[in-house]
Design a protein around this motif. Structure first.
Motif, PDB file in Angstrom:
ATOM      1  N   LEU A 180       0.620  -3.665   0.534  1.00 29.92           N
ATOM      2  CA  LEU A 180      -0.409  -2.797  -0.036  1.00 29.92           C
ATOM      3  C   LEU A 180      -0.656  -1.597   0.879  1.00 29.92           C
ATOM      4  O   LEU A 180      -0.741  -0.456   0.406  1.00 29.92           O
ATOM      5  N   GLU A 181      -0.748  -1.841   2.177  1.00 27.47           N
ATOM      6  CA  GLU A 181      -0.944  -0.747   3.125  1.00 27.47           C
ATOM      7  C   GLU A 181       0.220   0.249   3.063  1.00 27.47           C
ATOM      8  O   GLU A 181       0.000   1.465   3.078  1.00 27.47           O
ATOM      9  N   ASN A 182       1.432  -0.261   2.964  1.00 34.13           N
ATOM     10  CA  ASN A 182       2.605   0.619   2.866  1.00 34.13           C
ATOM     11  C   ASN A 182       2.594   1.428   1.577  1.00 34.13           C
ATOM     12  O   ASN A 182       2.941   2.613   1.570  1.00 34.13           O
ATOM     13  N   GLU A 183       2.195   0.802   0.479  1.00 34.50           N
ATOM     14  CA  GLU A 183       2.117   1.505  -0.806  1.00 34.50           C
ATOM     15  C   GLU A 183       1.082   2.628  -0.755  1.00 34.50           C
ATOM     16  O   GLU A 183       1.302   3.700  -1.315  1.00 34.50           O
ATOM     17  N   LEU A 184      -0.034   2.369  -0.080  1.00 36.16           N
ATOM     18  CA  LEU A 184      -1.106   3.364   0.001  1.00 36.16           C
ATOM     19  C   LEU A 184      -0.891   4.352   1.145  1.00 36.16           C
ATOM     20  O   LEU A 184      -1.545   5.392   1.202  1.00 36.16           O
ATOM     21  N   GLY A 185      -0.009   4.000   2.073  1.00 36.32           N
ATOM     22  CA  GLY A 185       0.319   4.900   3.168  1.00 36.32           C
ATOM     23  C   GLY A 185      -0.719   4.970   4.271  1.00 36.32           C
ATOM     24  O   GLY A 185      -0.703   5.908   5.076  1.00 36.32           O
ATOM     25  N   ARG A 186      -1.598   4.003   4.318  1.00 39.30           N
ATOM     26  CA  ARG A 186      -2.661   3.987   5.334  1.00 39.30           C
ATOM     27  C   ARG A 186      -3.023   2.551   5.665  1.00 39.30           C
ATOM     28  O   ARG A 186      -2.982   1.676   4.806  1.00 39.30           O
ATOM     29  N   PRO A 187      -3.448   2.305   6.909  1.00 38.06           N
ATOM     30  CA  PRO A 187      -3.906   0.953   7.254  1.00 38.06           C
ATOM     31  C   PRO A 187      -5.246   0.646   6.578  1.00 38.06           C
ATOM     32  O   PRO A 187      -6.123   1.506   6.479  1.00 38.06           O
ATOM     33  N   LEU A 188      -5.366  -0.574   6.107  1.00 40.78           N
ATOM     34  CA  LEU A 188      -6.596  -1.015   5.452  1.00 40.78           C
ATOM     35  C   LEU A 188      -7.413  -1.934   6.335  1.00 40.78           C
ATOM     36  O   LEU A 188      -8.617  -2.060   6.143  1.00 40.78           O
TER      37      LEU A 188
END
Length: 84
Positions: free
Chosen positions: A39-47
């Motif tokens: 999910l973090e990779n898909e959004l391009g940011r750490p969650l």
């Protein structure tokens, strides 16, 4: 992004621990970790901010968490309406 990813992320934030989230969701900690990383990779940011003491959402993660909670409530309502 799918509901399962958001559910895993939401429970990890609630529990403050990937291993506690895994126990709650009847899966393994590596599965929770991999799903949230995807999910973090898909959004391009750490969650999540990860530390030896557990996890907590980043500022961006807080925004995604609000979205996840909104969708979670909607999914529950849709499921309830289908059963009626």
């Amino acid at each position: 992004m799918d509901i399962k990813q958001l559910e895993f992320f939401s429970v990890a934030c609630e529990k403050g621990s990937l291993s506690q989230a895994a126990a709650c969701l009847y899966t393994s900690q590596p599965h929770i970790s991999k799903t949230i990383r995807t999910l973090e990779n898909e959004l391009g940011r750490p969650l999540l901010s990860r530390s030896g003491k557990g996890v907590r959402p980043t500022a961006y993660g807080e925004t995604v968490l609000e979205y996840a909670r909104l969708l979670g409530g909607t999914a529950v309502n849709v499921g309830y309406q289908r059963k009626a």
